[in-house]
Design an enzyme around this catalytic site. Sequence first.
Site, PDB file in Angstrom:
ATOM      1  N   LYS A 157     154.117  -3.548 192.323  1.00  0.00           N
ATOM      2  CA  LYS A 157     154.478  -3.197 190.956  1.00  0.00           C
ATOM      3  C   LYS A 157     153.428  -2.246 190.386  1.00  0.00           C
ATOM      4  O   LYS A 157     152.323  -2.220 190.903  1.00  0.00           O
ATOM      5  CB  LYS A 157     154.638  -4.447 190.071  1.00  0.00           C
ATOM      6  CG  LYS A 157     153.503  -5.446 190.162  1.00  0.00           C
ATOM      7  CD  LYS A 157     152.425  -5.493 189.129  1.00  0.00           C
ATOM      8  CE  LYS A 157     152.196  -4.538 188.093  1.00  0.00           C
ATOM      9  NZ  LYS A 157     150.744  -4.371 187.769  1.00  0.00           N
ATOM     10  N   HIS A 187     152.803 -10.496 191.889  1.00  0.00           N
ATOM     11  CA  HIS A 187     152.003 -11.597 192.421  1.00  0.00           C
ATOM     12  C   HIS A 187     151.954 -12.811 191.490  1.00  0.00           C
ATOM     13  O   HIS A 187     151.620 -13.901 191.920  1.00  0.00           O
ATOM     14  CB  HIS A 187     150.596 -11.119 192.815  1.00  0.00           C
ATOM     15  CG  HIS A 187     149.656 -10.912 191.672  1.00  0.00           C
ATOM     16  ND1 HIS A 187     149.656  -9.785 190.917  1.00  0.00           N
ATOM     17  CD2 HIS A 187     148.681 -11.699 191.161  1.00  0.00           C
ATOM     18  CE1 HIS A 187     148.712  -9.874 189.987  1.00  0.00           C
ATOM     19  NE2 HIS A 187     148.104 -11.037 190.106  1.00  0.00           N
ATOM     20  N   LYS A 191     151.714 -17.463 192.037  1.00  0.00           N
ATOM     21  CA  LYS A 191     150.697 -18.382 191.501  1.00  0.00           C
ATOM     22  C   LYS A 191     151.269 -19.795 191.469  1.00  0.00           C
ATOM     23  O   LYS A 191     152.433 -19.995 191.106  1.00  0.00           O
ATOM     24  CB  LYS A 191     150.275 -17.939 190.094  1.00  0.00           C
ATOM     25  CG  LYS A 191     149.435 -16.663 190.085  1.00  0.00           C
ATOM     26  CD  LYS A 191     148.934 -16.344 188.698  1.00  0.00           C
ATOM     27  CE  LYS A 191     148.315 -14.955 188.640  1.00  0.00           C
ATOM     28  NZ  LYS A 191     146.895 -14.910 188.940  1.00  0.00           N
ATOM     29  N   HIS A 249     154.697  -8.978 185.098  1.00  0.00           N
ATOM     30  CA  HIS A 249     154.144 -10.339 185.051  1.00  0.00           C
ATOM     31  C   HIS A 249     154.630 -11.150 183.847  1.00  0.00           C
ATOM     32  O   HIS A 249     155.095 -12.275 183.984  1.00  0.00           O
ATOM     33  CB  HIS A 249     152.620 -10.291 184.992  1.00  0.00           C
ATOM     34  CG  HIS A 249     151.987  -9.533 186.125  1.00  0.00           C
ATOM     35  ND1 HIS A 249     152.530  -9.498 187.388  1.00  0.00           N
ATOM     36  CD2 HIS A 249     150.850  -8.799 186.186  1.00  0.00           C
ATOM     37  CE1 HIS A 249     151.745  -8.766 188.163  1.00  0.00           C
ATOM     38  NE2 HIS A 249     150.729  -8.336 187.462  1.00  0.00           N
TER      39      HIS A 249
HETATM   40  C1  BG6 Z   1     147.736  -6.498 188.163  1.00  0.00           C
HETATM   41  C2  BG6 Z   1     147.460  -5.478 187.096  1.00  0.00           C
HETATM   42  O1  BG6 Z   1     149.079  -6.483 188.515  1.00  0.00           O
HETATM   43  O2  BG6 Z   1     147.389  -7.787 187.674  1.00  0.00           O
HETATM   44  C3  BG6 Z   1     145.994  -5.521 186.684  1.00  0.00           C
HETATM   45  O3  BG6 Z   1     147.781  -4.190 187.598  1.00  0.00           O
HETATM   46  C4  BG6 Z   1     145.593  -6.913 186.291  1.00  0.00           C
HETATM   47  O4  BG6 Z   1     145.744  -4.621 185.622  1.00  0.00           O
HETATM   48  C5  BG6 Z   1     146.014  -7.932 187.350  1.00  0.00           C
HETATM   49  O5  BG6 Z   1     144.182  -6.938 186.130  1.00  0.00           O
HETATM   50  C6  BG6 Z   1     145.810  -9.353 186.843  1.00  0.00           C
HETATM   51  O6  BG6 Z   1     146.053 -10.258 187.875  1.00  0.00           O
HETATM   52  P1  BG6 Z   1     145.375 -11.694 187.855  1.00  0.00           P
HETATM   53  O7  BG6 Z   1     145.984 -12.400 189.017  1.00  0.00           O
HETATM   54  O8  BG6 Z   1     143.899 -11.481 187.982  1.00  0.00           O
HETATM   55  O9  BG6 Z   1     145.734 -12.308 186.546  1.00  0.00           O
END
Ligand code: BG6
Length: 502
Positions: A157, A187, A191, A249
Amino acid sequence: MDAVADHVVKLEAAPERTPVPPFDLVIFGASGDLALRKLFPALAQRNQEGVLPEESRILAMVRKSEDVAGLPGEISRKLAEEGLSPARIEAFLRRLSVVQVDALKPETYAGLRQELGDSERVRSFYLSTPPDLFIPICENLASAGILTPTSRVILEKPLGRDLASAREINDAVARILPESRTYRIDHYLGKETVQNLLVLRFANTLFERSWSSRDIDNVQITVAETVGLESRAGYYDKAGHLRDMVQNHVLQLLCLFAIEPPNLLEADAVRDEKVRVLKALKPIVGPDVLRATVRGQYGQGVSGGARVHGYAEELGHASNTETFVAIRCELETWRWAGVPIYLRTGKRMAQRYSEIAVTFKPVPHSIFGSAADCGRLDANRLIIRLQPNDGVQMQLMMKVPGSGKLKIVPRQLDLRYDTAFGVRSPDAYERLLTDVIRGDQTLFMRRDEVEQAWAWIDPIIAGWQEYYPQPHRYAAGSWGPSQAIGLIEREGRSWADPELME
Ligand code: BG6
């Protein structure tokens, strides 16, 4: 070991699912930030657990010749930082080959083709690259004869930068690979707590019965980060926070929070329901953006005890890109009509935490007299915490023990993953990478989901361009611009307090 502990251990030891078949995983963008920070550590972890079959290989595609020699060293430094022993790192690097390919130059794919040979292992191509490379890479893989009938492609993404570009990518990829072999990764879906949302809702009658406007007053989804721009200026300044975090997300969290029960935990059943949620999101169009959204950009401030630069200083020039977004939205369905859903996400905020906070309606009448008599009766609140301290917490009103005057205070029922299960929550990519190789699409976004999410985001971006071109400033290390507080407070509510779950 006593009987209770024994029972807990049995619950914890989630068995591996079907074995991972032998595979070749080809990673484009292998010297990039995501690959180094997330993909290689996730694969090394799975390797260490003995989940990756002996003959499987990881092929890292790099554009520059110096990376061919340099990448293994960089990976090994990263894995050492993650605490892997030299022997484990060595074992992981034995699976790795670094190949020089220029994604845009078809003639450079010959090396990859040769490296892959005629193996019958499952081939997966992870495109950890900007979305404008997705089409050329897929086309070049196809014309170099590298794709086999079971090959799959994993698209990072954000998929495109609006609905039109997402469609263009989806159409082009669909000419090369069927939907059943296209894995659009988000991702957050990998989680643990996000997966647990479905279990919480559909394995417990307690919550499901009150999961609607009848009992819920409002929902808040917060994804707050303390990091700033990091080394991603080129991408992030063009994308902005709405595209980087909300389109994918945050909306995925909203989908899993709000979906109707799918009949089975099966890829298309779950994804059909998620699309319905996205379609039910009330559009925010034109000047509505001024009422329903807040854009922010961090200025200088204090983060993690140190003074930090503002976004424009980090970038090296002025910019109107937002690093913070708050949105008040609604779902137009029987279940959710009238329940405000507040979304809030930003960089360089006061604390790193992500959660869904569900505030129930207050009791209709207090039999205990006034707040001055016995304390305020706060509404019940359910917190689904993604990070840190992932778990679930329920705030209830309780009587303070003692025989004096009746006093009522809020207290928490606390179910933290680490204490409840005593095991490490795997990183999202550990789960998702092996899901691709196993051929399980449940935790990946289908084409229509991604496009529907853009269909809701596009009018917000258009509204911003016309009515809200400049983000509000907020100090790094704060909770975002004061307008975000205004967004919720003018409706008589407030943002959930992140301290609850510390
Ligand atoms: C990514 C974004 O998809 O997710 C980033 O591009 C962000 O900007 C990250 O920092 C956050 O992921 P997590 O798992 O650390 O919350």
